[in-house]
Design a protein around this motif. Sequence first.
Motif, PDB file in Angstrom:
ATOM      1  N   SER A  89      -0.309  14.026   4.043  1.00  0.00           N
ATOM      2  CA  SER A  89       0.358  13.165   5.021  1.00  0.00           C
ATOM      3  C   SER A  89      -0.418  13.064   6.330  1.00  0.00           C
ATOM      4  O   SER A  89       0.032  12.411   7.258  1.00  0.00           O
TER       5      SER A  89
ATOM      6  N   ASP B  90       9.461   6.349   0.347  1.00  0.00           N
ATOM      7  CA  ASP B  90       8.731   5.083   0.391  1.00  0.00           C
ATOM      8  C   ASP B  90       9.178   4.241   1.579  1.00  0.00           C
ATOM      9  O   ASP B  90      10.305   3.742   1.622  1.00  0.00           O
TER      10      ASP B  90
ATOM     11  N   LYS C  47       1.613   4.961   5.155  1.00  0.00           N
ATOM     12  CA  LYS C  47       2.244   6.278   5.267  1.00  0.00           C
ATOM     13  C   LYS C  47       1.735   7.017   6.497  1.00  0.00           C
ATOM     14  O   LYS C  47       2.514   7.642   7.235  1.00  0.00           O
TER      15      LYS C  47
END
Length: 340
Positions: free
Chosen positions: A155, A303, A324
């Motif tokens: 991430s 998502d 993201k």
Amino acid sequence: MSKNKGLFVAVLAVMMIVLAACGGKSQEDVVGKLEKKLESMNGYKVKADMLMNTGQEEQNFDIDVLHKKDAYYRVQLNNDQDEHGSQIILKNDDGVFVLTPELEKSFKFQSDWPENSSQPYLYQSLVNDILKDEEAEFHETEQHFTFKTKTNYQSNNNLPYQEIYFDKKTYTPVLVKVLDKDQKALVEVKFSKFEMDPEFSDKDFVLEENMETEDKDKDVATSADQELDTFTVMFPLFMAGSELMEKKEINLDDGKRVIMTFGGEKHFTLIEEKRKSMEASAAPKEVKGDIVNIGHSIGALADGVIEWTKDGVDFYLTSEELTKEELIEVAKSVQGKEVK
């Protein structure tokens, strides 16, 4: 002459043995020792301090880790800037959870945490990162064995490296520095206690037990009533090239909701909500996503959406256009007050 030569060879052999004994450990020796320790231990308890500079403001966390072999974890993170207690990452036979006991909130993840990402406060994650990196750099100092390795932060691509310091006597971690692409330390974890093979309580890894608080009988609703008037709308300092297009404030029967819509290069929506009463849920909210550390909080990433709780306020950030990484960067930056 031959006798003297034999004596010389014997003395030389002894000197070589002594020098070898006094010499440093090889990288292979240290890695083997770390791997052996990881395989042999039945668990550990850790206390550490974590400093994060990945957002707009510096964040400090006190961390308590319990790990029982093979798949039981309890990571408690106390943020000194959050008045609503700690967050807990819990893994047991029922799954992976993120808990905020003071607010009676819990999320359940279908996740392979902690194996899916580097974790700077977990011993096995550090060792596994070393084992996976064939180009890991090794150094030995007077007190430490140090490794510089690649990381695996799915991430956050802005933290590609880490430096890990192990105590030379115990082979336990002392310090971890997570570095950005410019080799600047943005995360530092200092270990103050590492206890191997401790005893655990039957309650340590039970969801219901970890949702209990010391102030069990505290009237949370009354506290929220008093604080609602001080609800300060927080504004993202990073907007991915966008700007605020619309802001709506909605008064709810038991609280307040603010909806901010951003447009420009990318479109996204940020919702902030605070309620007077907080009903305890019998079951955690299930999330088809991942646990993500956004600096000031632990969030749930699915998502196109991140949700988290801070200072008693629920935040929802959603977009079909942000990547993201951009979602995470915007969420990290939700710390500013809107400029009028």
